[in-house]
Scaffold this motif. Sequence first.
Motif, PDB file in Angstrom:
ATOM      1  N   ARG A   1      76.756  25.300  63.556  1.00  0.00           N
ATOM      2  CA  ARG A   1      75.882  24.450  62.737  1.00  0.00           C
ATOM      3  C   ARG A   1      75.462  25.179  61.462  1.00  0.00           C
ATOM      4  NH1 ARG A   1      71.404  22.555  66.375  1.00  0.00           N
ATOM      5  NH2 ARG A   1      70.515  24.564  65.860  1.00  0.00           N
ATOM      6  N   THR A   2      75.113  26.457  61.588  1.00  0.00           N
ATOM      7  CA  THR A   2      74.675  27.220  60.416  1.00  0.00           C
ATOM      8  C   THR A   2      75.828  27.408  59.433  1.00  0.00           C
ATOM      9  OG1 THR A   2      73.155  28.380  61.862  1.00  0.00           O
ATOM     10  CG2 THR A   2      73.484  29.331  59.694  1.00  0.00           C
ATOM     11  N   PHE A   3      77.011  27.708  59.953  1.00  0.00           N
ATOM     12  CA  PHE A   3      78.201  27.870  59.114  1.00  0.00           C
ATOM     13  C   PHE A   3      78.418  26.618  58.262  1.00  0.00           C
ATOM     14  CE2 PHE A   3      82.779  27.560  58.388  1.00  0.00           C
ATOM     15  CZ  PHE A   3      83.115  28.847  57.998  1.00  0.00           C
ATOM     16  N   VAL A   4      78.345  25.477  58.931  1.00  0.00           N
ATOM     17  CA  VAL A   4      78.572  24.194  58.253  1.00  0.00           C
ATOM     18  C   VAL A   4      77.470  23.916  57.226  1.00  0.00           C
ATOM     19  CG1 VAL A   4      78.580  21.706  58.659  1.00  0.00           C
ATOM     20  CG2 VAL A   4      79.929  23.202  60.112  1.00  0.00           C
ATOM     21  N   ARG A   5      76.237  24.270  57.583  1.00  0.00           N
ATOM     22  CA  ARG A   5      75.118  24.027  56.657  1.00  0.00           C
ATOM     23  C   ARG A   5      75.279  24.883  55.404  1.00  0.00           C
ATOM     24  NH1 ARG A   5      69.866  25.874  56.353  1.00  0.00           N
ATOM     25  NH2 ARG A   5      70.016  27.053  58.285  1.00  0.00           N
TER      26      ARG A   5
ATOM     27  N   ALA B   1      78.105  25.926  54.239  1.00  0.00           N
ATOM     28  CA  ALA B   1      79.225  25.358  53.482  1.00  0.00           C
ATOM     29  C   ALA B   1      78.745  24.143  52.694  1.00  0.00           C
ATOM     30  CB  ALA B   1      80.341  24.953  54.437  1.00  0.00           C
ATOM     31  N   HIS B   2      77.916  23.335  53.345  1.00  0.00           N
ATOM     32  CA  HIS B   2      77.416  22.113  52.738  1.00  0.00           C
ATOM     33  C   HIS B   2      76.492  22.402  51.550  1.00  0.00           C
ATOM     34  CE1 HIS B   2      75.856  18.125  52.343  1.00  0.00           C
ATOM     35  NE2 HIS B   2      74.665  18.448  52.771  1.00  0.00           N
ATOM     36  N   THR B   3      75.745  23.511  51.646  1.00  0.00           N
ATOM     37  CA  THR B   3      74.799  23.821  50.566  1.00  0.00           C
ATOM     38  C   THR B   3      75.366  24.857  49.583  1.00  0.00           C
ATOM     39  OG1 THR B   3      73.746  25.361  52.107  1.00  0.00           O
ATOM     40  CG2 THR B   3      72.670  23.235  51.827  1.00  0.00           C
ATOM     41  N   GLY B   4      76.653  25.140  49.706  1.00  0.00           N
ATOM     42  CA  GLY B   4      77.312  26.039  48.739  1.00  0.00           C
ATOM     43  C   GLY B   4      76.901  27.497  48.860  1.00  0.00           C
ATOM     44  N   ARG B   5      76.560  27.942  50.068  1.00  0.00           N
ATOM     45  CA  ARG B   5      76.113  29.334  50.238  1.00  0.00           C
ATOM     46  C   ARG B   5      77.004  30.121  51.203  1.00  0.00           C
ATOM     47  NH1 ARG B   5      70.071  28.869  52.047  1.00  0.00           N
ATOM     48  NH2 ARG B   5      70.841  26.994  53.053  1.00  0.00           N
ATOM     49  N   LEU B   6      78.226  29.648  51.375  1.00  0.00           N
ATOM     50  CA  LEU B   6      79.064  30.265  52.396  1.00  0.00           C
ATOM     51  C   LEU B   6      79.831  31.502  51.914  1.00  0.00           C
ATOM     52  CD1 LEU B   6      79.858  29.856  55.363  1.00  0.00           C
ATOM     53  CD2 LEU B   6      81.781  28.494  54.604  1.00  0.00           C
ATOM     54  N   GLU B   7      80.175  31.537  50.625  1.00  0.00           N
ATOM     55  CA  GLU B   7      81.045  32.606  50.108  1.00  0.00           C
ATOM     56  C   GLU B   7      80.683  34.022  50.540  1.00  0.00           C
ATOM     57  OE1 GLU B   7      81.064  29.960  48.329  1.00  0.00           O
ATOM     58  OE2 GLU B   7      82.978  29.749  47.295  1.00  0.00           O
ATOM     59  N   PRO B   8      79.393  34.421  50.446  1.00  0.00           N
ATOM     60  CA  PRO B   8      79.074  35.809  50.818  1.00  0.00           C
ATOM     61  C   PRO B   8      79.581  36.182  52.206  1.00  0.00           C
ATOM     62  CG  PRO B   8      77.160  34.745  49.874  1.00  0.00           C
ATOM     63  CD  PRO B   8      78.202  33.697  50.015  1.00  0.00           C
TER      64      PRO B   8
ATOM     65  N   TRP C   1      85.685  33.824  63.462  1.00  0.00           N
ATOM     66  CA  TRP C   1      84.631  34.379  64.318  1.00  0.00           C
ATOM     67  C   TRP C   1      83.276  34.294  63.649  1.00  0.00           C
ATOM     68  CZ3 TRP C   1      84.697  34.710  69.226  1.00  0.00           C
ATOM     69  CH2 TRP C   1      85.912  34.852  69.886  1.00  0.00           C
ATOM     70  N   VAL C   2      83.271  34.360  62.315  1.00  0.00           N
ATOM     71  CA  VAL C   2      81.999  34.182  61.598  1.00  0.00           C
ATOM     72  C   VAL C   2      81.460  32.791  61.922  1.00  0.00           C
ATOM     73  CG1 VAL C   2      80.957  33.942  59.304  1.00  0.00           C
ATOM     74  CG2 VAL C   2      82.559  35.799  59.756  1.00  0.00           C
ATOM     75  N   MET C   3      82.353  31.808  61.890  1.00  0.00           N
ATOM     76  CA  MET C   3      81.923  30.431  62.178  1.00  0.00           C
ATOM     77  C   MET C   3      81.384  30.298  63.604  1.00  0.00           C
ATOM     78  SD  MET C   3      84.158  26.953  62.138  1.00  0.00           S
ATOM     79  CE  MET C   3      83.337  25.370  62.042  1.00  0.00           C
ATOM     80  N   ILE C   4      82.095  30.879  64.534  1.00  0.00           N
ATOM     81  CA  ILE C   4      81.730  30.644  65.939  1.00  0.00           C
ATOM     82  C   ILE C   4      80.597  31.558  66.425  1.00  0.00           C
ATOM     83  CG2 ILE C   4      82.649  30.857  68.308  1.00  0.00           C
ATOM     84  CD1 ILE C   4      85.244  29.659  67.161  1.00  0.00           C
ATOM     85  N   ALA C   5      80.540  32.789  65.874  1.00  0.00           N
ATOM     86  CA  ALA C   5      79.596  33.739  66.486  1.00  0.00           C
ATOM     87  C   ALA C   5      78.595  34.406  65.538  1.00  0.00           C
ATOM     88  CB  ALA C   5      80.383  34.816  67.207  1.00  0.00           C
TER      89      ALA C   5
END
Lengths: 272, 256
Positions: free
Chosen positions: B80-84, B86-93, B103-107
Motif C-alpha cells: 500500500r505504501t509503495f503504491v501511495r 508512486a501515486h504521489t510521485g515520491r517513489l524514485e528515491p 522486494w522494496v514493494m513487498i517488504a
Amino acid sequence: MSRPRLTFLESSLPYAVNAARLIVMDRGMFVADFFLATTVPFLMQFLIWSYLYQGSSISRSFGVLSLSQTLFYYAFSIAFGRLNNGYDVVSNLSLNVREGTLEPHLLRPVPYPLQKLADFMGGGVVYSVPIILVLAVFVFIPPVALNSFFWPGWVLLVVVSQILCFTLSWTVAMMSLWLVRTDFALSLLTTSAAFFGGELLPPYLWPEWLRPLMSYNPFRFMISAPAQAIVTMDGGFVMTALAWTSFYAIAFGCLSAFLWRQGMKRYRGAGG
Amino acid sequence: MKKYLLFFRLGLAVELAYPVDFIGYVFTTLFVHLTRFLFLNGVFDLTSTLEGWTRRDVMVAFIFSVLLSSVVDSFTPSIRTFVRYAHTGRLEPYLVQPLDARWVMIARWIRPGSLFIFAIIAPIAMLTLSNLNVHPTLLQAVGGLFALVIGAIVNIAVMATWSLTTLVSKRDLPTEFIFRQVMRLNQLPPSLFGYKALTALVIFLPIVLTSTVPAMVVARGEYFLLAPMLGAAVLVMILFMISFRMTMRVFDGSGG
C-alpha cells in the motif's frame, strides 16, 4: 464594491461537484470497484442462500423473506454498504494529520468538516448508481406497486443514512487528532459496518441474544435498514428507521463537533 | 539478506513507536475474525451441511484463514505504501537504492505486528483443532502447512500485481478493499462452486481458495487441489514478475 456573500450551499457545492467528477474521471476504477467489490460479496450470499433454500432446507423458514426477497436484501445492503462507506472520510483526515497538511484546508471559508460532508455527498451521487441498477431490476422484473407515500420516505431515509454515515465516520476520524496513526480505526470502521450493518446476515437471523444489538445499532441504519425497507415495502418500518437514523445522525454530529473543537485545541500541525 | 532483515526491524520499530495503535490493531483484527466466526456459526445454525461441508470443516477453514491473514497482513502495508508513493510521485528515491525494487514493494514498509497475532492464534488454533476432533496424520499436517505457505505466496503476489495498476493508471485504485471483498469467498466450501467454476477459480482467481485448500487437506484428507494450487502459485509469481517489469517501463514517476 464588496462581493455578495455566498450561501452555505453555494460555497460547498464545488466540493461535492469535484468529488463526483473525480470518480467519473476515474470511471475505470469505479467499474472495477463495482464489479469486484459489489458483485463478489453478492455472489457469496447467492451461493449460500440458493443452497439453503433448495432441497431439504426449504421447509425451514429463514425469517419472513422468500429466496428472491433475501437475494434482493443482500443486493441492496451490499450496494448501500458501498455507498455508505466512510473509509475515505477517515483515511483523508488521518493522512492530512499524519503528513501535517491540514492547514490549507482549514483556511478556506467553508468549515473543514462541512467541506468533507459536501465531498462525501458528492461522491455518494455517483455511488448511488449501483443502487439504481438494483432498484431497476427490483421494480421492473417482478412488478412492484408504486406506493406514492412509501417512496418519498424511502428516498429521505437514504439521504439521512448518508448523513449518518458521514457523522459517524467523522467521529471515528477524530481519533486521528489524538492518535495520529489510525490504521486500526479504519479497519474497525469497515468491519463494524459489514458486521453490524447487516451485510452478513439480516438482524432477525442472528441468535436471540444478538438480535437487539443487530437491529438497533447505528451501522444497521446506514446499510441494511434502507435495504430491508424496500424489500418488504413496509411504510411503517421506513418511518421507524427514519426516526432512528435521524437520532443517530444528530447524536454523532454533536459528538463529532465537540471532538473536533477539542481536537483543534491540541492540533499542532507537525505531522507524525 | 541483511538489508531485507533491516526492513523487518524497521517495521517493528515503527509499530512499537505507536503502542496505542498497535494494541488497537490487535484488538480490531481479533474483532474482524470474531465477526466472521459469528457469521459462519449463524449460517450453520440454519443448516447442518453446506454442499457436503460440515460446521467442523468450515471452522477448520476459518482457522486457516485467520493464520493466513495474519501473515499476509504484514505485507499489505508495504504494498500500500509503495503504491501511495508512486501515486504521489515520491517513489524514485526508493527505486535508486541498491535493492531489488520488487522486494522494496513487498517488504520495505512491512508491519510485522500481525505476526504477533499469528503467535497468539497458532496455539489456540492447535487447541481448537483437537477440540473439533481433527487429528491430522503427519502427511495431512505437512500438506496443510504446505498449502498455507502456497496460500500466503498467492495472496501477496496477487495483491502486489493488482496494485501495480496504480503505476500505469496513476489513480489510487482501492485495491486492498477490492482484495478483501474477493477474499470473502474464502468462507465458502470449494464444492459449492461446482467443478467447472472451481477449475476457473484455480486458474484465474486462486486467492479465493487459499484458506479452504489447507482445510480440505487437514479436515477432509482431500489432496486433489494441492498440485493445481502449487501451479497457480508459480503462475501468479511469474505474472507478478512480468507485470512488474512492464509497469516499471511505463512508470514515469510523476504521480497522479
